[in-house]
Enzyme design. Sequence first.
Site, mmCIF file in Angstrom:
data_model
loop_
_atom_site.group_PDB
_atom_site.id
_atom_site.type_symbol
_atom_site.label_atom_id
_atom_site.label_comp_id
_atom_site.label_asym_id
_atom_site.label_seq_id
_atom_site.Cartn_x
_atom_site.Cartn_y
_atom_site.Cartn_z
ATOM 1 N N SER A 183 3.708 -1.917 10.349
ATOM 2 C CA SER A 183 5.160 -1.949 10.537
ATOM 3 C C SER A 183 5.785 -3.292 10.145
ATOM 4 O O SER A 183 6.770 -3.721 10.743
ATOM 5 C CB SER A 183 5.537 -1.566 11.973
ATOM 6 O OG SER A 183 5.109 -0.234 12.245
ATOM 7 N N ASN B 168 0.865 -1.189 0.000
ATOM 8 C CA ASN B 168 0.000 0.000 0.000
ATOM 9 C C ASN B 168 0.898 1.234 0.000
ATOM 10 O O ASN B 168 1.499 1.551 1.013
ATOM 11 C CB ASN B 168 -0.900 -0.044 1.242
ATOM 12 C CG ASN B 168 -1.749 1.201 1.389
ATOM 13 O OD1 ASN B 168 -1.798 2.040 0.501
ATOM 14 N ND2 ASN B 168 -2.442 1.299 2.519
ATOM 15 N N GLU C 220 -6.596 4.429 8.045
ATOM 16 C CA GLU C 220 -6.453 5.877 7.822
ATOM 17 C C GLU C 220 -7.744 6.466 7.267
ATOM 18 O O GLU C 220 -8.069 7.619 7.538
ATOM 19 C CB GLU C 220 -5.250 6.139 6.908
ATOM 20 C CG GLU C 220 -3.946 5.945 7.683
ATOM 21 C CD GLU C 220 -2.831 5.268 6.921
ATOM 22 O OE1 GLU C 220 -2.840 5.274 5.680
ATOM 23 O OE2 GLU C 220 -1.932 4.710 7.591
ATOM 24 N N GLU D 181 -5.043 -5.025 10.681
ATOM 25 C CA GLU D 181 -4.050 -3.960 10.858
ATOM 26 C C GLU D 181 -4.334 -3.235 12.170
ATOM 27 O O GLU D 181 -5.147 -2.310 12.204
ATOM 28 C CB GLU D 181 -4.126 -2.963 9.690
ATOM 29 C CG GLU D 181 -3.774 -3.564 8.347
ATOM 30 C CD GLU D 181 -3.216 -2.519 7.382
ATOM 31 O OE1 GLU D 181 -2.172 -2.796 6.781
ATOM 32 O OE2 GLU D 181 -3.794 -1.430 7.251
ATOM 33 N N HIS E 1 -9.466 0.987 5.129
ATOM 34 C CA HIS E 1 -8.153 1.151 5.767
ATOM 35 C C HIS E 1 -8.280 2.048 6.996
ATOM 36 O O HIS E 1 -9.090 2.971 7.022
ATOM 37 C CB HIS E 1 -7.158 1.751 4.771
ATOM 38 C CG HIS E 1 -5.762 1.726 5.286
ATOM 39 N ND1 HIS E 1 -5.275 2.693 6.134
ATOM 40 C CD2 HIS E 1 -4.770 0.813 5.139
ATOM 41 C CE1 HIS E 1 -4.032 2.392 6.457
ATOM 42 N NE2 HIS E 1 -3.700 1.253 5.865
ATOM 43 N N LYS F 69 0.051 4.244 -0.182
ATOM 44 C CA LYS F 69 -0.580 5.409 0.470
ATOM 45 C C LYS F 69 -0.388 6.661 -0.397
ATOM 46 O O LYS F 69 -0.357 6.551 -1.624
ATOM 47 C CB LYS F 69 -0.037 5.564 1.895
ATOM 48 C CG LYS F 69 -0.216 4.265 2.701
ATOM 49 C CD LYS F 69 0.006 4.409 4.172
ATOM 50 C CE LYS F 69 -0.171 3.050 4.837
ATOM 51 N NZ LYS F 69 -0.051 3.107 6.299
ATOM 52 N N GLY G 60 2.631 2.403 10.775
ATOM 53 C CA GLY G 60 3.528 3.542 10.614
ATOM 54 C C GLY G 60 4.273 3.931 11.887
ATOM 55 O O GLY G 60 4.883 4.994 11.954
HETATM 56 P P1 13P Z 1 3.147 0.485 7.619
HETATM 57 O O1 13P Z 1 3.675 -0.793 7.033
HETATM 58 O O2 13P Z 1 3.829 1.708 7.069
HETATM 59 O O3 13P Z 1 3.070 0.443 9.104
HETATM 60 O O4 13P Z 1 1.635 0.621 7.093
HETATM 61 C C1 13P Z 1 0.795 -0.482 7.220
HETATM 62 C C2 13P Z 1 -0.448 -0.198 6.470
HETATM 63 O O5 13P Z 1 -1.239 0.627 6.857
HETATM 64 C C3 13P Z 1 -0.674 -0.929 5.214
HETATM 65 O O6 13P Z 1 -1.949 -0.725 4.732
#
Ligand code: 13P
Length: 251
Positions: A213, A9, A97, A167, A95, A11, A173
């Site tokens: 992560s 992803n 976010e 997640e 997701h 983002k 992150g």
């Molecule tokens: P990170 O791997 O940067 O922690 O993000 C995970 C994520 O949200 C994947 O959709």
Amino acid sequence: MRKPFIAGNWKMNTTAESSVALVNALKAAVKDVTTVDIAVVPPFVYLAAVAKAAAGSNIAVGAQDVYFEGNGAFTGEISCDMLKDVGCKYVIIGHSERRHVIGEKDDLINKKVLAALKAGLKPILCVGELLAEREAGKTAAVVTEQTTRCLAGVAADQLLNVTIAYEPVWAIGTGRNATPDQAQEVHVMIRKLVAKLYSQELADKLRIQYGGSAKPANAAELIGQKDVDGLLVGGASLKADDFAEMIKAAQ
Ligand code: 13P
């Protein structure tokens, strides 16, 4: 046997140039991988170019979101057919976010899942608890409610087109991944829930990714868990070498 599925992803990252360069570098690095399903998930505006670069390779392309309506006056939104039109196979829905920064709720996420399935896209449905919810012992309750509500109306014969991504929000992150045991525990819980909602047979076939992560240093151990069927990778998917290493760890 569930085939591992590793998705990156991206983002809100990359540019027109770097998105194509990234997929081209990944293509070269994983060209011999046949035992893992691989997807990259670029921003909307680079989907067509990335899909064109990935065409004919073992890398599929997904979008980071979708709207549930077919077409019309929905300024700023993107439909399932538009995603298919530019070469998408997958779409991430719900997701964290989008849930916690943009404010999406389970009922909207559910509509998106149903629309994606109807259009022939494969949703990657994200669920996961906040740190405060984990600390309050509410992880199972939160993940159960999200999964149940977001899968409402998904027919048994559609279910295996869905991937669930666990997640935990506190791991995204932050550099602090869930431990393999913590991931395995929630994945088992989700699989038991799916067995209850559908059947044991479907639950055994459904793929559940871990995200938060994930990086080369922890990928093998996470994927080594019995019920962790792959990874949804954020930051580490922006480096072709790191992401390729994680894909190879799933082989
Ligand atoms: P990170 O791997 O940067 O922690 O993000 C995970 C994520 O949200 C994947 O959709």
